[in-house]
Design an enzyme around this catalytic site. Structure first.
Site, PDB file in Angstrom:
ATOM      1  N   LYS A  38     -39.898 -47.591 -43.833  1.00  0.00           N
ATOM      2  CA  LYS A  38     -40.770 -47.052 -42.724  1.00  0.00           C
ATOM      3  C   LYS A  38     -42.111 -46.620 -43.065  1.00  0.00           C
ATOM      4  O   LYS A  38     -43.150 -46.792 -42.432  1.00  0.00           O
ATOM      5  CB  LYS A  38     -39.929 -46.116 -41.999  1.00  0.00           C
ATOM      6  CG  LYS A  38     -38.793 -46.871 -41.116  1.00  0.00           C
ATOM      7  CD  LYS A  38     -37.814 -45.852 -40.484  1.00  0.00           C
ATOM      8  CE  LYS A  38     -36.522 -46.465 -39.984  1.00  0.00           C
ATOM      9  NZ  LYS A  38     -35.476 -45.590 -39.677  1.00  0.00           N
TER      10      LYS A  38
ATOM     11  N   GLN B 239     -33.885 -39.488 -39.462  1.00  0.00           N
ATOM     12  CA  GLN B 239     -33.253 -40.430 -39.856  1.00  0.00           C
ATOM     13  C   GLN B 239     -31.390 -40.333 -39.832  1.00  0.00           C
ATOM     14  O   GLN B 239     -31.068 -39.358 -40.338  1.00  0.00           O
ATOM     15  CB  GLN B 239     -33.323 -40.918 -41.665  1.00  0.00           C
ATOM     16  CG  GLN B 239     -32.451 -42.180 -42.187  1.00  0.00           C
ATOM     17  CD  GLN B 239     -33.077 -43.564 -41.396  1.00  0.00           C
ATOM     18  OE1 GLN B 239     -34.202 -43.546 -40.843  1.00  0.00           O
ATOM     19  NE2 GLN B 239     -32.098 -44.090 -40.927  1.00  0.00           N
TER      20      GLN B 239
ATOM     21  N   ASP C 109     -38.045 -42.964 -31.784  1.00  0.00           N
ATOM     22  CA  ASP C 109     -36.706 -43.661 -31.719  1.00  0.00           C
ATOM     23  C   ASP C 109     -36.366 -43.698 -30.449  1.00  0.00           C
ATOM     24  O   ASP C 109     -35.368 -44.724 -30.209  1.00  0.00           O
ATOM     25  CB  ASP C 109     -35.827 -42.954 -32.705  1.00  0.00           C
ATOM     26  CG  ASP C 109     -35.707 -43.537 -34.024  1.00  0.00           C
ATOM     27  OD1 ASP C 109     -36.359 -44.558 -34.330  1.00  0.00           O
ATOM     28  OD2 ASP C 109     -35.276 -42.900 -34.898  1.00  0.00           O
TER      29      ASP C 109
END
Ligand code: NDP
Length: 287
Positions: free
Chosen positions: A53, A97, A120
């Protein structure tokens, strides 16, 4: 019949090229899109995802910040860092994460992220907005799948869709997005009876389970579009250690009309749509 391959790498590089152009235009206006990533613990897969990422951000001309914490870190330390990032106007996207270590309340962590920086799309406020058909951020994996269906020109209106998996990250938001496109959506899960009965009816089959090769060719309707979200590591045999999806690609490709491979399918699109969401967040602050 051999299925058409929906190539996630090719589509990703096309979309990332467009995003890099938009990022450059924003930078010219004095705003550098910035994604902050928080990693807790030493899960090797998570470390790889975070590395990818961060690298993708930099390649697209965006800035990234990475905070890595020991697996036994006090959650208060992470909450404090999230609060700092929320307050920092140079940071546009924040992601933590998953999975988090067991001593964390993952839901509370996701809720601590400012909704306008929740790239997200997991904050309850953003989940609600998606549900109402007015999303602020679309969760990256289902967003990537929608882009793949669009680029492959798969007809959606009235299509029978079967999604295997009902997680908050993939299955549920995927269902909302396809419902919004007037598909008829069935969601299957571990308690569903006669899974093959459902999957064989699907014009579009989305597998998001986490079980290697569980969807076999005989479970697929001839000509169907098969989207394989699963990422599994093959445990033994000659291909031990390699990645495979939830779909048995070899038998499925003989039946399906179009199929996404693993690797090189949904995975790269997930990261691409994370960049898209970060850029979008930055563009909103520049308006
Ligand atoms: P979860 O473990 O959160 O959810 C798995 C789902 O599969 C659950 O709803 C579960 O049902 C269901 N399930 C389990 N066993 C069966 C079964 N035998 N039959 C039918 N349904 C079953 O996983 P995620 O949604 O987070 O991820 C799914 C897969 O996608 C994983 O392989 C993951 O690595 C991958 N992934 C890939 C991404 C990408 O970028 N390509 C991004 C995110 C995930 P129940 O709810 O009843 O337990």
């Amino acid at each position: 019949m051999t299925a058409r391959i929906i190539d996630g790498n090719a589509l990703s590089s096309e979309v990332r090229g467009q995003l890099a152009e938009r990022a450059a235009a924003l930078i010219a206006k004095g705003v550098t899109p910035c994604l902050a990533v928080i990693l807790v613990g030493e899960d090797p897969a998570s470390a790889v995802y975070v590395r990818n990422k961060v690298a993708a951000c930099e390649k697209a001309g965006m800035r990234s910040l990475k905070d890595v914490y020991a697996p036994d870190v006090d959650p208060a330390v992470v909450f404090k860092r999230i609060a700092e990032l929320n307050a920092d106007p140079t940071v546009h996207g924040i992601l933590v994460q998953l999975p988090l270590p067991k001593h964390f309340d993952a839901e509370a962590v996701l809720e601590a992220i400012a909704p306008e920086k929740d790239v997200d799309g997991f904050h309850a406020e953003n989940v609600g907005a998606l549900m109402q058909g007015n999303p602020r951020f679309i969760p990256c994996t289902p967003y990537g799948v929608m882009k793949m269906l669009e680029s492959a020109k798969v007809p959606l209106k009235g299509a029978e869709v079967v999604i295997v998996g009902r997680s908050n990250i993939v299955g549920k938001p995927m269902a909302m997005l396809l419902l919004a496109q007037s598909c008829t959506v069935t969601i299957c899960h571990s308690q569903s009876k006669d899974l093959a009965f459902h999957t064989r009816r699907a014009d579009i089959l989305v597998a998001a389970v986490g079980r290697a090769k569980m969807i076999t060719g005989d479970m697929i309707k001839p000509g169907a579009t098969v989207i394989d979200v699963g990422i599994n590591r093959i445990a033994d045999g000659p291909n031990a250690g390699k990645l495979c999806g939830d779909v048995d690609f070899e038998t499925a490709k003989e039946v399906a009309g179009a199929i996404t491979p693993v690797p090189g399918g949904v995975g790269p699109m997930t990261i691409t749509m994370l960049l898209a969401n970060t850029l979008e967040a930055a563009e909103r602050t520049a308006k």
